[in-house]
Design a protein around this motif. Structure first.
Motif, PDB file in Angstrom:
ATOM      1  N   ASN A   1       0.838  -1.197   0.000  1.00  0.00           N
ATOM      2  CA  ASN A   1       0.000   0.000   0.000  1.00  0.00           C
ATOM      3  C   ASN A   1       0.877   1.254   0.000  1.00  0.00           C
ATOM      4  O   ASN A   1       2.101   1.189   0.059  1.00  0.00           O
ATOM      5  N   GLU A   2       0.222   2.382  -0.068  1.00  0.00           N
ATOM      6  CA  GLU A   2       0.919   3.679  -0.173  1.00  0.00           C
ATOM      7  C   GLU A   2       1.844   3.926   1.015  1.00  0.00           C
ATOM      8  O   GLU A   2       2.968   4.399   0.860  1.00  0.00           O
TER       9      GLU A   2
ATOM     10  N   GLU B   1       7.369   4.284   3.337  1.00  0.00           N
ATOM     11  CA  GLU B   1       8.337   3.827   4.343  1.00  0.00           C
ATOM     12  C   GLU B   1       9.589   3.254   3.680  1.00  0.00           C
ATOM     13  O   GLU B   1      10.720   3.558   4.083  1.00  0.00           O
ATOM     14  N   VAL B   2       9.391   2.448   2.644  1.00  0.00           N
ATOM     15  CA  VAL B   2      10.530   1.876   1.922  1.00  0.00           C
ATOM     16  C   VAL B   2      11.337   2.985   1.246  1.00  0.00           C
ATOM     17  O   VAL B   2      12.578   2.980   1.282  1.00  0.00           O
TER      18      VAL B   2
ATOM     19  N   ASN C   1      11.620   6.079   2.192  1.00  0.00           N
ATOM     20  CA  ASN C   1      12.347   6.804   3.242  1.00  0.00           C
ATOM     21  C   ASN C   1      13.567   6.017   3.710  1.00  0.00           C
ATOM     22  O   ASN C   1      14.640   6.593   3.941  1.00  0.00           O
ATOM     23  N   ARG C   2      13.398   4.716   3.850  1.00  0.00           N
ATOM     24  CA  ARG C   2      14.523   3.884   4.285  1.00  0.00           C
ATOM     25  C   ARG C   2      15.633   3.873   3.229  1.00  0.00           C
ATOM     26  O   ARG C   2      16.818   3.916   3.562  1.00  0.00           O
ATOM     27  N   ILE C   3      15.245   3.826   1.966  1.00  0.00           N
ATOM     28  CA  ILE C   3      16.249   3.850   0.890  1.00  0.00           C
ATOM     29  C   ILE C   3      16.970   5.186   0.870  1.00  0.00           C
ATOM     30  O   ILE C   3      18.202   5.242   0.721  1.00  0.00           O
ATOM     31  N   THR C   4      16.232   6.269   1.043  1.00  0.00           N
ATOM     32  CA  THR C   4      16.848   7.600   1.067  1.00  0.00           C
ATOM     33  C   THR C   4      17.837   7.715   2.219  1.00  0.00           C
ATOM     34  O   THR C   4      18.951   8.230   2.055  1.00  0.00           O
ATOM     35  N   THR C   5      17.440   7.229   3.388  1.00  0.00           N
ATOM     36  CA  THR C   5      18.336   7.250   4.553  1.00  0.00           C
ATOM     37  C   THR C   5      19.570   6.403   4.295  1.00  0.00           C
ATOM     38  O   THR C   5      20.698   6.809   4.593  1.00  0.00           O
TER      39      THR C   5
END
Length: 64
Positions: free
Chosen positions: A2-3, A8-9, A11-15
């Protein structure tokens, strides 16, 4: 997915990318410091050898 999970994924990749970029910069800085240390050591060795050979050829021989 879902959105919310996608955000969340993302954001985790960006971090993760930010942390990797920081680590990469630290590694590059360490390599540059190591290169400078090796270069300084090489210059010191060459200068020392030059001084030794200069003294060797300009000192009086035992026959003099």
């Amino acid at each position: 997915m879902n959105e919310r999970e996608l955000l969340e994924v993302a954001n985790r990749i960006t971090t993760h990318e930010a942390v990797c970029a920081e680590r990469w910069l630290e590694i590059l800085n360490r390599v540059k410091r190591l290169e400078m240390f090796i270069l300084a050591t090489l210059v010191t060795l060459v200068a020392g050898m030059g001084s030794y050979f200069c003294l060797l050829y300009t000192s009086p021989s035992p026959r003099d």
